[in-house]
Design an enzyme around this catalytic site. Structure first.
Site, PDB file in Angstrom:
ATOM      1  N   ALA A  62       0.846  -1.192   0.000  1.00 34.26           N
ATOM      2  CA  ALA A  62       0.000   0.000   0.000  1.00 34.26           C
ATOM      3  C   ALA A  62       0.881   1.241   0.000  1.00 34.26           C
ATOM      4  O   ALA A  62       1.985   1.247   0.541  1.00 34.26           O
ATOM      5  CB  ALA A  62      -0.907   0.000   1.220  1.00 34.26           C
ATOM      6  N   ASN A 111       8.571   9.431   4.464  1.00 35.82           N
ATOM      7  CA  ASN A 111       7.342  10.060   3.977  1.00 35.82           C
ATOM      8  C   ASN A 111       6.453  10.475   5.132  1.00 35.82           C
ATOM      9  O   ASN A 111       6.431   9.831   6.179  1.00 35.82           O
ATOM     10  CB  ASN A 111       6.596   9.106   3.019  1.00 35.82           C
ATOM     11  CG  ASN A 111       5.544   8.287   3.727  1.00 35.82           C
ATOM     12  OD1 ASN A 111       4.425   8.743   3.950  1.00 35.82           O
ATOM     13  ND2 ASN A 111       5.896   7.053   4.089  1.00 35.82           N
ATOM     14  N   PHE A 115      -2.010   9.940   4.302  1.00 36.35           N
ATOM     15  CA  PHE A 115      -3.176   9.296   3.678  1.00 36.35           C
ATOM     16  C   PHE A 115      -3.846  10.200   2.651  1.00 36.35           C
ATOM     17  O   PHE A 115      -5.082  10.366   2.655  1.00 36.35           O
ATOM     18  CB  PHE A 115      -4.210   8.879   4.723  1.00 36.35           C
ATOM     19  CG  PHE A 115      -3.805   7.768   5.646  1.00 36.35           C
ATOM     20  CD1 PHE A 115      -2.694   6.974   5.392  1.00 36.35           C
ATOM     21  CD2 PHE A 115      -4.537   7.511   6.796  1.00 36.35           C
ATOM     22  CE1 PHE A 115      -2.335   5.938   6.251  1.00 36.35           C
ATOM     23  CE2 PHE A 115      -4.193   6.479   7.665  1.00 36.35           C
ATOM     24  CZ  PHE A 115      -3.091   5.699   7.399  1.00 36.35           C
ATOM     25  N   SER A 140      -6.198  -1.322   1.742  1.00 37.25           N
ATOM     26  CA  SER A 140      -5.768  -0.842   3.048  1.00 37.25           C
ATOM     27  C   SER A 140      -6.693   0.282   3.508  1.00 37.25           C
ATOM     28  O   SER A 140      -6.891   1.272   2.807  1.00 37.25           O
ATOM     29  CB  SER A 140      -4.322  -0.330   2.973  1.00 37.25           C
ATOM     30  OG  SER A 140      -3.908   0.212   4.207  1.00 37.25           O
ATOM     31  N   SER A 176       0.267   3.784  10.745  1.00 38.74           N
ATOM     32  CA  SER A 176       0.970   4.880  10.083  1.00 38.74           C
ATOM     33  C   SER A 176       1.334   5.938  11.114  1.00 38.74           C
ATOM     34  O   SER A 176       0.513   6.291  11.964  1.00 38.74           O
ATOM     35  CB  SER A 176       0.095   5.501   8.993  1.00 38.74           C
ATOM     36  OG  SER A 176       0.668   6.711   8.534  1.00 38.74           O
ATOM     37  N   ASN A 178       1.751   9.034  10.435  1.00 36.41           N
ATOM     38  CA  ASN A 178       1.483  10.342   9.840  1.00 36.41           C
ATOM     39  C   ASN A 178       0.055  10.853  10.016  1.00 36.41           C
ATOM     40  O   ASN A 178      -0.298  11.896   9.466  1.00 36.41           O
ATOM     41  CB  ASN A 178       1.838  10.302   8.354  1.00 36.41           C
ATOM     42  CG  ASN A 178       3.298   9.944   8.130  1.00 36.41           C
ATOM     43  OD1 ASN A 178       4.177  10.434   8.840  1.00 36.41           O
ATOM     44  ND2 ASN A 178       3.557   9.062   7.172  1.00 36.41           N
ATOM     45  N   THR A 179      -0.779  10.130  10.744  1.00 37.74           N
ATOM     46  CA  THR A 179      -2.123  10.591  11.078  1.00 37.74           C
ATOM     47  C   THR A 179      -2.219  10.702  12.589  1.00 37.74           C
ATOM     48  O   THR A 179      -2.046   9.701  13.295  1.00 37.74           O
ATOM     49  CB  THR A 179      -3.195   9.614  10.553  1.00 37.74           C
ATOM     50  OG1 THR A 179      -3.149   9.588   9.124  1.00 37.74           O
ATOM     51  CG2 THR A 179      -4.592  10.048  10.989  1.00 37.74           C
ATOM     52  N   LYS A 217      -2.289  -4.283  10.053  1.00 34.60           N
ATOM     53  CA  LYS A 217      -0.924  -3.833   9.747  1.00 34.60           C
ATOM     54  C   LYS A 217      -0.352  -3.131  10.970  1.00 34.60           C
ATOM     55  O   LYS A 217      -0.950  -2.184  11.494  1.00 34.60           O
ATOM     56  CB  LYS A 217      -0.931  -2.882   8.547  1.00 34.60           C
ATOM     57  CG  LYS A 217       0.472  -2.502   8.073  1.00 34.60           C
ATOM     58  CD  LYS A 217       0.420  -1.810   6.726  1.00 34.60           C
ATOM     59  CE  LYS A 217       1.804  -1.568   6.156  1.00 34.60           C
ATOM     60  NZ  LYS A 217       1.767  -1.023   4.776  1.00 34.60           N
ATOM     61  N   ASN A 246       4.771  -1.625   9.063  1.00 37.12           N
ATOM     62  CA  ASN A 246       4.648  -0.289   8.489  1.00 37.12           C
ATOM     63  C   ASN A 246       6.005   0.415   8.580  1.00 37.12           C
ATOM     64  O   ASN A 246       7.010  -0.194   8.932  1.00 37.12           O
ATOM     65  CB  ASN A 246       3.559   0.493   9.237  1.00 37.12           C
ATOM     66  CG  ASN A 246       2.805   1.466   8.356  1.00 37.12           C
ATOM     67  OD1 ASN A 246       3.405   2.155   7.532  1.00 37.12           O
ATOM     68  ND2 ASN A 246       1.502   1.544   8.523  1.00 37.12           N
ATOM     69  N   GLY A 270      12.525   1.187   3.653  1.00 35.84           N
ATOM     70  CA  GLY A 270      13.695   0.825   2.868  1.00 35.84           C
ATOM     71  C   GLY A 270      14.716   0.032   3.651  1.00 35.84           C
ATOM     72  O   GLY A 270      14.421  -0.565   4.693  1.00 35.84           O
ATOM     73  N   THR A 321       9.584   0.571  -1.357  1.00 30.18           N
ATOM     74  CA  THR A 321      10.816   1.326  -1.535  1.00 30.18           C
ATOM     75  C   THR A 321      11.802   0.566  -2.415  1.00 30.18           C
ATOM     76  O   THR A 321      12.489   1.162  -3.255  1.00 30.18           O
ATOM     77  CB  THR A 321      11.453   1.638  -0.172  1.00 30.18           C
ATOM     78  OG1 THR A 321      10.494   2.357   0.630  1.00 30.18           O
ATOM     79  CG2 THR A 321      12.701   2.486  -0.322  1.00 30.18           C
TER      80      THR A 321
END
Length: 341
Positions: A62, A111, A115, A140, A176, A178-179, A217, A246, A270, A321
């Protein structure tokens, strides 16, 4: 080799090196080429995992194609399955740019996309127009940023209801970085409520048949105790599999040349994530006695990385990645290495 020596360098220089603009340009090109591409799976390496038949065990993770814009192209490149998203109930632009950074010497990416996607209904409409794929499709699901954490359950349920007809499995993304507040859903109380409601909803949508698989996840930053607790909740609710892992908030393993980007907020993926991802897969496999299917993802840039992941207990693997740094040939090399494993 042509990709790494010629194509990758040209892509990395495109748009002044703006990684996100290059991603958008590439995705746009693939979406336009999709109808003309000839389907090829490369080496056949079929297997059935959580009740789904995969032509081979190498999937696209994803994040690469959130809105499913180039799905036939991914199948044509030899992927055995594709996971779209993370998609949210409500359309959202994501975090402010710049939000995607290449760490070339480390073969890594940071990153903080947040989302960014067109929403669950837009994805459902696109999948309806496209029709069935030649490979399994995972979707996802994530929480919309505008939705308070205390209302997250209904947010996920709404997306599941909207997309249920089109997915072969569904990944619950609670990891994630990032949220805001999302990772709190990995805690026992919140996770128990969320998974209980999602499995109940999936049972209803199955209309008396076997419900489609639901996977969770997880983050690589959880302690072993936290992972064990999470696995107990997954077992209680009949979760069909785990995706490990993740991106990470850690910055270990970065090359000296990339230290200037280490302070950028967001999740790291990565090469530097590889060892931790394998550790998590191994722990999950041991903790569950090999009884819970695992999709291993994180730092797979070559066949040896994939073999380590499978030897640790992964049933399937995903790349993201690694695909950016190694190109389409990575899919075939990894799939060939996994024949018979």
């Amino acid at each position: 080799m042509v990709y790494k020596r010629v194509i990758r360098g040209a892509l990395f220089r495109l748009h002044g090196g703006d990684a996100e603009r290059v991603h958008e340009t590439t995705l746009g090109a693939l979406s336009r080429l999709s109808p003309a591409l000839r389907f090829s799976t490369g080496t056949r390496n079929e297997r059935t995992v959580f009740g789904v038949r995969f032509p081979n065990p190498v999937g696209l993770a994803a994040g690469m194609d959130k809105d499913g814009r180039a799905l036939p192209a991914w199948a044509a490149m030899g992927f055995g399955f594709v996971e779209v998203g993370t998609v949210t109930r409500h359309p959202q632009p994501g975090n402010p740019r710049p939000r995607l950074f290449r760490l070339r010497e480390s073969e890594a990416i940071i990153n903080r996309m947040g989302f960014n996607n067109a929403g669950a209904q837009a994805l459902a409409d696109r999948l309806e127009r496209l029709g069935p794929l030649r490979v399994p499709l995972g979707i996802s699901l994530g929480k919309s940023k505008v939705t308070p954490v205390e209302e997250a359950v209904e947010d996920y349920r709404a997306s599941l209801r909207t997309l249920y007809r089109r997915g072969d499995y569904f990944a619950v993304n609670i990891s994630s970085p990032n949220t805001p507040g999302l990772r709190s859903l990995q805690d026992r109380t919140a996770l128990t409520e969320l998974l209980g409601e999602l499995t109940s909803t999936a049972d209803e949508l199955a209309q008396g048949g076997v419900r489609k698989p639901i996977l969770v996840k997880i983050a690589p930053d959880l302690t072993d105790d936290a992972i064990a607790e999470l696995l107990e909740v997954c077992d209680q609710h009949g979760i069909n599999g785990l995706i490990a892992t993740n991106t990470t908030l850690g910055r270990d393993g970065l090359a000296a040349a990339d230290q200037g980007l280490a302070g950028e907020a967001g999740g790291l993926s990565g090469r530097p994530l590889a060892s931790r991802a394998v550790e998590v897969v191994r722990f999950v496999s041991k903790e569950t006695g090999g009884g819970l299917p695992i999709i291993g993802v994180g730092g797979i840039l070559g066949p040896d990385d994939a073999l380590r992941m499978v030897d640790a207990g992964a049933d399937l693997v995903q790349v993201y990645t690694g695909f950016i740094y190694e190109g389409p040939g990575l899919v075939h090399r990894v799939n060939k290495a996994l024949v018979g494993r």
